[in-house]
Design an enzyme around this catalytic site. Structure first.
Site, PDB file in Angstrom:
ATOM      1  N   HIS A 159      48.252  31.899  -9.850  1.00 52.84           N
ATOM      2  CA  HIS A 159      47.240  32.016  -8.780  1.00 52.84           C
ATOM      3  C   HIS A 159      47.603  31.149  -7.571  1.00 52.84           C
ATOM      4  O   HIS A 159      46.718  30.730  -6.830  1.00 52.84           O
ATOM      5  CB  HIS A 159      45.844  31.618  -9.285  1.00 52.84           C
ATOM      6  N   SER A 286      61.777  29.984  17.754  1.00 52.17           N
ATOM      7  CA  SER A 286      60.681  30.657  18.438  1.00 52.17           C
ATOM      8  C   SER A 286      60.991  30.652  19.927  1.00 52.17           C
ATOM      9  O   SER A 286      61.565  29.694  20.448  1.00 52.17           O
ATOM     10  CB  SER A 286      59.379  29.904  18.170  1.00 52.17           C
ATOM     11  N   LYS A 292      60.055  25.153  16.317  1.00 49.28           N
ATOM     12  CA  LYS A 292      60.036  26.106  15.200  1.00 49.28           C
ATOM     13  C   LYS A 292      61.414  26.432  14.651  1.00 49.28           C
ATOM     14  O   LYS A 292      62.394  26.550  15.363  1.00 49.28           O
ATOM     15  CB  LYS A 292      59.371  27.429  15.636  1.00 49.28           C
ATOM     16  N   GLU A 299      61.750  36.793   5.694  1.00 47.84           N
ATOM     17  CA  GLU A 299      60.614  37.627   6.106  1.00 47.84           C
ATOM     18  C   GLU A 299      61.027  39.097   6.234  1.00 47.84           C
ATOM     19  O   GLU A 299      60.296  40.000   5.845  1.00 47.84           O
ATOM     20  CB  GLU A 299      60.041  37.120   7.427  1.00 47.84           C
TER      21      GLU A 299
END
Ligand code: ARG
Length: 466
Positions: A159, A286, A292, A299
């Site tokens: 979980h 970024s 970043k 991804e």
């Protein structure tokens, strides 16, 4: 502009297709990547036609030379593909026949229906072998990262909540197991790809005495015992795309596994976890936020599973309403198949490279794994060893956890008196369960994340993948 009329229209039709029709129906823009396999199929078909006397030796030789010359030109990028000629098969045949008159005999007892089925099977056989090589390499990268950090512990999660401690290697080996099943599925599918459909004609075979066994053997359509594998029903052979669906289904599951791995890596790179650092070369920045460093490869690996799953659904949908036998709808199978093959192979490859450029942050892992709550179950097991029923032990340790929360102490900082205030069964040795090292030494069931067992599994995989 003089329109070129495909041979399939000569005789029956007064003219070639309109430009809009040619544009709509053509597949050469994407099926030309089958050219090698189409030529190999034609070479063997020509040999067979020679064997049964349809071609003379000179005609067979002229066809072989013609096809070889065309292959060289394609290789060098000099071949001019013509969309008016619809597909790879007609492009090659038309050019061959233009150069070699005997080319007009090559299509004897062959239809593009069994030809395309053959080409896709030949192509997919090669693709499966290449993909398996890449998956094995990814398994090696996972085993390598786990092996290099074999003493690193992290919390295992259910979980997405901290559950019990595991070796990082154990977590990574879970993916090695998944990938192994993927390999098995691709191999299993291979046996159904590796069956020769040539000789099925348009859908009803041929009245000519073709030698299908000869063709199958020359093209390597044989089982492990060397027995030729032939399709046994001409109608099925030209309309069957089960093997494409199977590949795309195995590909979809592989993509899902990659996506899950990617998700773990994305979480682990976040400041909140900080378990790993991916090398700069395998991350992106970024355009706005200068600080970043984003795990875009992971991804995209996660994101691309969407199109691979979509390809499977598109194929099943494509097939579900088709009457027997070949229907032009089947031309739509190829882009889905190619996209799945290209996407999963490229993803497997880049994820392996990224893992080889990933560092484990041992300190952050150790800090997370040292959370004593991860060993609450061990405390219940302690009570079980004192002959308490597990359900009661679970309840008591629950109360101990509540007490620790109330007093604001970590579990392993409770005093013996505090433990005994919950239950008298706790002895002096109770707090010993919170020693992570001994806790990990105890988990030695087959498949458990114990020290010896994980070392054994790492060794087994190293051996198997060597
Ligand atoms: N380009 C076609 C395909 O990919 C080849 C078979 C065409 N056959 C036909 N009878 N029109 O399916």
């Amino acid at each position: 502009m003089k329109k070129i009329s495909p041979v399939s229209r000569s005789g029956r039709f007064a003219h070639g297709p309109g430009a809009d029709v040619a544009q709509f129906t053509q597949s050469v823009s994407f099926d030309r990547r089958l050219w090698r396999h189409d030529i190999v199929g034609s070479l063997v078909h020509a040999d067979m036609l020679r064997k049964i006397g349809v071609l003379s030796r000179a005609e067979r030789n002229a066809i072989v030379r013609g096809l070889e010359a065309i292959a060289r030109e394609i290789e060098q990028g000099k071949f001019r593909w013509k969309p008016e000629l619809e597909d790879v098969h007609m492009n090659l045949e038309a050019e061959l026949t233009r150069r070699v008159p005997a080319g007009a005999k090559l299509h004897t007892a062959r239809s593009r229906n069994d030809q395309v089925a053959l080409d896709v099977r030949l192509w997919l056989r090669d693709e499966i072998v290449l993909l398996l090589g890449e998956i094995i390499d990814l398994q090696r990268a996972l085993v390598g990262l786990g092996g290099k950090n074999s003493d690193v512990l992290i919390p295992g999660y259910t979980h997405l909540q901290r559950a019990q401690p595991v070796y990082l290697a154990h977590h990574l080996l879970a993916y090695v197991e998944m990938l192994e099943r993927d390999c098995e599925r691709f191999w299993d599918g291979y046996s159904r790809v590796n069956i020769c459909p040539l000789g099925s004609g348009a859908m009803a075979g041929s009245t000519l005495p073709l030698d299908r066994v000869f063709v199958a053997k020359l093209l390597g359509f044989v089982d492990a015992g060397g027995r030729p594998q032939l399709t046994q029903n001409s109608m099925d052979a030209v309309s069957d795309r089960d093997f494409v669906v199977e590949f795309c289904a195995a590909g979809a599951l592989l993509a899902v596994h990659l996506s899950r791995l990617a998700e773990d890596l994305i979480l682990w790179t976040s400041a909140e976890f900080n378990f790993i650092t991916i090398a700069d070369a395998y991350t992106t920045g970024s355009s706005l936020m200068p600080q970043k460093k984003n795990p875009d490869i992971a991804e995209l690996a996660r994101g691309k599973s969407g199109r691979v799953i979509g390809n499977l659904v598109a194929l099943l949908t494509l097939l579900k309403g088709l009457p027997m036998t070949y229907n032009r709808d089947l031309q739509e199978d190829k882009e889905r198949l190619f996209d799945t093959a290209d996407t999963v192979r490229a993803t497997v490859r880049i994820v392996a490279a990224m893992l080889r450029n990933t560092r484990v942050n041992a300190r952050a892992c150790a800090a997370a794994a040292s959370d004593p709550a991860l060993l609450a179950t061990d405390l219940a097991d302690y009570l079980v060893k004192k002959e308490m029923p597990f359900r009661q032990a679970h309840h008591i340790v629950g109360a101990v956890v509540a007490l620790a929360e109330k007093t604001g102490k970590p579990l392993n900082r409770l005093t013996l008196a505090e433990l005994q205030s919950v239950n008298k069964a706790f002895g002096r040795d109770a707090l010993g369960v919170f020693n992570l090292k001994t806790a990990m030494a105890k988990r030695n069931l087959t498949g458990a994340p114990g020290t010896k067992e994980v070392a054994k599994q790492l060794a087994r995989w190293r051996e198997q993948l060597s």
